[in-house]
Write an enzyme that holds these catalytic residues in place. Sequence first.
Site, PDB file in Angstrom:
ATOM      1  N   ASP A 270       0.847  -1.212  -0.013  1.00 46.78           N
ATOM      2  CA  ASP A 270      -0.078   0.065   0.105  1.00 46.78           C
ATOM      3  C   ASP A 270       0.863   1.306   0.080  1.00 46.78           C
ATOM      4  O   ASP A 270       1.939   1.088   0.347  1.00 46.78           O
ATOM      5  CB  ASP A 270      -0.807   0.118   1.313  1.00 46.78           C
ATOM      6  CG  ASP A 270      -2.017   0.877   1.120  1.00 46.78           C
ATOM      7  OD1 ASP A 270      -2.551   1.167  -0.043  1.00 46.78           O
ATOM      8  OD2 ASP A 270      -2.585   1.386   2.179  1.00 46.78           O
TER       9      ASP A 270
ATOM     10  N   ASN B 105       1.334   3.456  -2.805  1.00 46.16           N
ATOM     11  CA  ASN B 105       1.793   3.770  -4.113  1.00 46.16           C
ATOM     12  C   ASN B 105       1.015   5.283  -4.531  1.00 46.16           C
ATOM     13  O   ASN B 105       1.736   6.116  -5.138  1.00 46.16           O
ATOM     14  CB  ASN B 105       1.272   2.849  -5.465  1.00 46.16           C
ATOM     15  CG  ASN B 105       2.125   1.477  -5.097  1.00 46.16           C
ATOM     16  OD1 ASN B 105       3.094   1.402  -4.613  1.00 46.16           O
ATOM     17  ND2 ASN B 105       1.784   0.604  -6.055  1.00 46.16           N
TER      18      ASN B 105
ATOM     19  N   THR C 247     -10.750  -6.817  -4.796  1.00 48.43           N
ATOM     20  CA  THR C 247     -12.180  -6.923  -5.248  1.00 48.43           C
ATOM     21  C   THR C 247     -12.868  -5.504  -5.075  1.00 48.43           C
ATOM     22  O   THR C 247     -14.009  -5.160  -5.610  1.00 48.43           O
ATOM     23  CB  THR C 247     -13.171  -8.099  -4.575  1.00 48.43           C
ATOM     24  OG1 THR C 247     -12.997  -7.938  -3.322  1.00 48.43           O
ATOM     25  CG2 THR C 247     -12.839  -9.266  -5.256  1.00 48.43           C
TER      26      THR C 247
ATOM     27  N   ASN D 270     -11.152  -2.900  -5.103  1.00 51.49           N
ATOM     28  CA  ASN D 270     -10.290  -1.789  -5.926  1.00 51.49           C
ATOM     29  C   ASN D 270     -11.098  -1.341  -7.254  1.00 51.49           C
ATOM     30  O   ASN D 270     -10.524  -0.413  -7.896  1.00 51.49           O
ATOM     31  CB  ASN D 270      -9.010  -2.130  -6.617  1.00 51.49           C
ATOM     32  CG  ASN D 270      -7.978  -2.108  -5.223  1.00 51.49           C
ATOM     33  OD1 ASN D 270      -7.362  -2.959  -4.876  1.00 51.49           O
ATOM     34  ND2 ASN D 270      -8.213  -1.084  -4.106  1.00 51.49           N
TER      35      ASN D 270
HETATM   36  C1  IPE Z   1      -5.229  -2.793  -0.292  1.00 53.84           C
HETATM   37  O1  IPE Z   1      -5.043  -1.521  -0.308  1.00 53.84           O
HETATM   38  C2  IPE Z   1      -5.434  -3.490  -1.703  1.00 53.84           C
HETATM   39  C3  IPE Z   1      -4.072  -3.530  -2.229  1.00 53.84           C
HETATM   40  C4  IPE Z   1      -2.797  -3.208  -1.746  1.00 53.84           C
HETATM   41  C5  IPE Z   1      -4.143  -4.209  -3.514  1.00 53.84           C
HETATM   42  P1  IPE Z   1      -6.003  -0.274  -0.679  1.00 53.84           P
HETATM   43  O2  IPE Z   1      -5.453   1.080  -0.745  1.00 53.84           O
HETATM   44  O3  IPE Z   1      -7.094  -0.817  -1.647  1.00 53.84           O
HETATM   45  O4  IPE Z   1      -6.962  -0.611   0.947  1.00 53.84           O
HETATM   46  P2  IPE Z   1      -7.835   0.557   1.652  1.00 53.84           P
HETATM   47  O5  IPE Z   1      -9.005   0.682   0.593  1.00 53.84           O
HETATM   48  O6  IPE Z   1      -7.019   1.685   1.975  1.00 53.84           O
HETATM   49  O7  IPE Z   1      -8.513  -0.321   2.864  1.00 53.84           O
HETATM   50  C1  IPE Z   2      -1.332   0.499  -4.112  1.00 49.63           C
HETATM   51  O1  IPE Z   2      -1.365   1.572  -3.166  1.00 49.63           O
HETATM   52  C2  IPE Z   2      -2.391  -0.731  -3.845  1.00 49.63           C
HETATM   53  C3  IPE Z   2      -3.033  -0.955  -4.937  1.00 49.63           C
HETATM   54  C4  IPE Z   2      -4.466  -1.247  -5.124  1.00 49.63           C
HETATM   55  C5  IPE Z   2      -2.271  -1.148  -6.265  1.00 49.63           C
HETATM   56  P1  IPE Z   2      -2.537   2.510  -3.372  1.00 49.63           P
HETATM   57  O2  IPE Z   2      -2.854   2.740  -4.733  1.00 49.63           O
HETATM   58  O3  IPE Z   2      -3.653   2.119  -2.370  1.00 49.63           O
HETATM   59  O4  IPE Z   2      -1.940   3.620  -2.716  1.00 49.63           O
HETATM   60  P2  IPE Z   2      -2.382   4.637  -1.523  1.00 49.63           P
HETATM   61  O5  IPE Z   2      -2.814   4.025  -0.493  1.00 49.63           O
HETATM   62  O6  IPE Z   2      -3.636   5.339  -2.161  1.00 49.63           O
HETATM   63  O7  IPE Z   2      -1.272   5.716  -1.386  1.00 49.63           O
HETATM   64 MG    MG Z   3      -4.142   2.347  -0.616  1.00 48.93          MG
END
Ligand code: IPE
Ligand code: IPE
Ligand code: MG
Length: 222
Positions: free
Chosen positions: A12, A14, A58, A60
């Site tokens: 998480d 990115n 699921t 995302n």
């Molecule tokens: C968890 O990250 C999913 C992945 C890393 C693929 P999210 O960024 O989607 O999680 P939430 O929504 O903050 O809980």
């Molecule tokens: C990567 O981080 C997780 C994926 C869904 C690929 P995020 O895209 O959730 O990054 P943040 O949490 O919004 O910074």
């Molecule tokens: Mg995230």
Amino acid sequence: MNKLNHVAFIMDGNGRWGQRRNKGRNFGHFNGVKTVKKIVEKSIKLRIPIITFYVFSTENWKRPKSEINFLFQLIINYFKEELNKVISNGIKVNIIGKLNRLPKKIKIVLKDVTKKTKKNKRIIVNLAINYGSRDEIVDAFKRVKNKINIKSLSKALYTKNMENPDILIRTGGHKRLSNFMLWQLAYTEIYFVDKLWPDFNGKDFEKITNNFKKVKRNFGSI
Ligand code: IPE
Ligand code: IPE
Ligand code: MG
């Protein structure tokens, strides 16, 4: 010393990484791939048999279409550029999650990669794509029908007979599981890291594995 069979990653942070540099969320995803490569290499060096990356949940699908498409394209490009290296490095790629809802283009790539790396033995890399633990558990119940017990359900999950993760690492500062491996994490050692995924590196990872080795795991005993 604890034996390490399986490490799972919630990668998480990115989006925030890209935004902080004023280059947009997708720039963060692009750089996140570099961390994946580093962690796979490090895992091979540390002789870890299984690693799992949470790539796309699921939930995302709630993100903007442009970001979703970018993520899928990143996966396609990664294998376009790296598949030969993945094969020669002995990496077995395994996909967990619901493949059927994904666009055809990525489904074809993922099927090909799985097939071509099937016999590899050095390390198993699970990619959780369109993965949701609640879906996984519901599907498992449907599959076992009336034969409901811990063993039958474990085997009916996407992870099948794989060892449960010994370590879960979530980068990005949030302390939550976000629908990831709820069943498999029952006795996992959990590490929440403040660093955003693109900043996470092999050294950070090794520190965690060294710490893990010394943890007294009780599994309910004393
Ligand atoms: C968890 O990250 C999913 C992945 C890393 C693929 P999210 O960024 O989607 O999680 P939430 O929504 O903050 O809980
Ligand atoms: C990567 O981080 C997780 C994926 C869904 C690929 P995020 O895209 O959730 O990054 P943040 O949490 O919004 O910074
Ligand atoms: Mg995230």
